[in-house]
Design an enzyme around this catalytic site. Structure first.
Site, PDB file in Angstrom:
ATOM      1  N   ASP A 107       0.810  -1.211   0.000  1.00  0.00           N
ATOM      2  CA  ASP A 107       0.000   0.000   0.000  1.00  0.00           C
ATOM      3  C   ASP A 107       0.845   1.264   0.000  1.00  0.00           C
ATOM      4  O   ASP A 107       1.577   1.533   0.959  1.00  0.00           O
ATOM      5  CB  ASP A 107      -0.913  -0.009   1.232  1.00  0.00           C
ATOM      6  CG  ASP A 107      -1.999   1.042   1.162  1.00  0.00           C
ATOM      7  OD1 ASP A 107      -2.075   1.737   0.132  1.00  0.00           O
ATOM      8  OD2 ASP A 107      -2.758   1.174   2.126  1.00  0.00           O
ATOM      9  N   ASP A 320      -2.114   7.481  -6.220  1.00  0.00           N
ATOM     10  CA  ASP A 320      -2.315   6.326  -5.346  1.00  0.00           C
ATOM     11  C   ASP A 320      -2.541   5.079  -6.185  1.00  0.00           C
ATOM     12  O   ASP A 320      -3.482   5.016  -6.979  1.00  0.00           O
ATOM     13  CB  ASP A 320      -3.519   6.580  -4.433  1.00  0.00           C
ATOM     14  CG  ASP A 320      -3.785   5.423  -3.497  1.00  0.00           C
ATOM     15  OD1 ASP A 320      -2.814   4.797  -3.034  1.00  0.00           O
ATOM     16  OD2 ASP A 320      -4.968   5.141  -3.213  1.00  0.00           O
TER      17      ASP A 320
END
Length: 440
Positions: A107, A320
């Site tokens: 992540d 992201d």
């Protein structure tokens, strides 16, 4: 890390080997990133169609975007240390001596790396054996009176009988992890054009979680933090840079390993040559996220300015890998959508998956679409067809963007990054884009 959805759900498949090499002699390494909905993923559901799997990823991106808690122009501290608790990619690595396999969510919206540990006072079910620190000869607890204990914001000292550094992380979706902050050896299996090699990194700071819970599905053991903070794995490896090349949704449905996305560290992360577009990384709070400055988007010969050019905020959008869609301010999204509509005269239909707003009836790729160029500060990134549109059924092609849900960050998602080599240089503070065929 609030993403049951940030590198966004994809899996980094690292085959752990018994042999090890000295990390100081390693110039770079490359590992496989496998989308959580691909055949290589433990989450793969063969009963779903490719369109249903994509729709699920898009829905997860809504969840992730909603859990970015701050107003995009706010300077307040976040409501939780980490934003997302699941992502589109997973990463398999090994921890300890001897090495114990661990599967983790990779992540870019998180800093802390943690895994479930024995003895568990409260743990979610996982498929792999839970790591037992007593069986690792290289495991060391971090004392609470040391500098390393302040690596994370939410740390404290144990009780009178336990002076170990205790960490705690709470996520916006209700997930949590608590345990000892410790160091141990992390082992990664690298595969590139020069063949395969196994690299061990000693004394990596991580969370050994004895109390964990929330929305984890059991395929994973924890999180690998690839964010911008000092405690993330990217910064701890000391390599200074990383890059990834994400394959398109059609390649994600390919059963061959060669079609996996790639995550590169160190020298392997270089993005160079002709066609590279580079934009500055902007330092903001929280430092976990990677902030860029979006100046506008051009559709054909029409340039849409992102806000007032004379008063544009630096670092106004987050890049992201764990969010599937691109999320834009409502008014800007409307301008972008209307610009697309002005060029495409096909019949508009409702999204069969009920998640996207602008969809066209088309059994084939839409022909003669306008050029779409994203203008970051100092970098013009010309998008490909699959970055702009996504197929949600046999007859529906939709715009791969939405207005940001509620109050939250604006996000440049992973569909817009597919088939680009995207490189992060944390020393020079830049992000670079280069068009690529990531499936080859």
């Amino acid at each position: 890390m609030v993403f049951k959805s940030i590198f966004i759900a994809l899996i980094v498949s690292l085959i752990i080997s018994i042999s090890k090499c000295n990390p100081s002699s390693t110039k770079g390494l490359t590992v496989d990133l496998i989308h959580r909905d691909s055949p290589q993923s433990p989450y793969y559901n063969p009963s779903l169609s490719p369109y249903q799997r994509l729709a699920n990823a898009i829905r997860r991106s809504f969840d992730r975007a909603r859990r970015f808690k701050l107003d995009p122009i706010s300077s307040k501290s976040p409501e939780s240390d980490l934003i997302l608790s699941n992502g589109e990619y997973l990463m398999e690595y090994s921890i300890g001596t001897p090495p114990i396999p661990s599967l983790a969510i990779a992540d870019t919206g998180s800093d802390i790396t943690w895994t479930q540990c024995q003895p568990c006072t409260e743990c979610f079910k996982q498929k792999l054996p839970i790591f037992d620190p007593k069986n690792s000869s290289t495991y060391k607890n971090i004392p609470c009176d040391t500098k390393n204990c302040s690596f994370f914001r939410r740390t404290s000292c144990g009780d009178n009988n336990n002076k170990n550094c205790i960490y705690s992380a709470a996520y916006g979706d209700g997930s949590f992890t608590n345990g000892d902050l410790a160091t141990d050896t992390i082992t990664l299996d690298s595969s590139d054009d020069d063949g395969k090699s196994v690299v061990s990194f000693p004394d990596i700071i991580f969370g050994c979680g004895f109390k964990n819970g929330g929305v984890f599905d059991g395929g994973e053991s924890g999180i690998v933090g690839l964010g911008g903070g000092p405690a993330s794995l990217v910064n701890q490896l000391g390599q200074g840079k990383f890059s990834y090349c994400l394959v398109s949704p059609s390649d994600n449905n390919n059963s061959t390993k060669s079609s996996s996305s790639k995550l590169n560290f160190g020298a392997n992360a270089d993005v160079s040559g002709s066609g590279v577009a580079t934009t500055p990384l902007v330092k903001k709070v929280p430092e976990t996220f990677y902030y860029l400055t979006l100046e506008g988007i051009s559709v054909g010969n029409q340039r849409l300015e992102f806000g007032d050019p004379t008063a544009r905020e630096d670092g106004n959008i987050i890049i992201d890998s764990g969010t599937t869609l691109t999320f834009l301010p409502f008014e800007f999204y409307l301008s972008y959508m209307n610009a697309i509509k002005s060029y495409i005269k096909l019949k508009q239909i409702e999204d069969p998956q009920h998640v996207l707003t602008l969809c066209y009836h088309s059994k084939t790729d839409i022909k003669n679409i306008p050029d779409v160029t994203v203008h970051f500060r100092g970098a013009d990134v010309k998008l490909k067809y699959e970055n702009v549109f996504v197929r949600t059924s046999d007859v529906a092609v939709c715009l791969a963007a939405r207005p940001v849900p509620g109050s939250g960050y604006y996000i440049y998602g992973n569909l817009a990054q597919m088939d680009f080599l995207v490189g992060y240089d944390l020393v020079k503070r830049t992000v670079s884009f280069k068009a690529a065929d990531c499936g080859k």
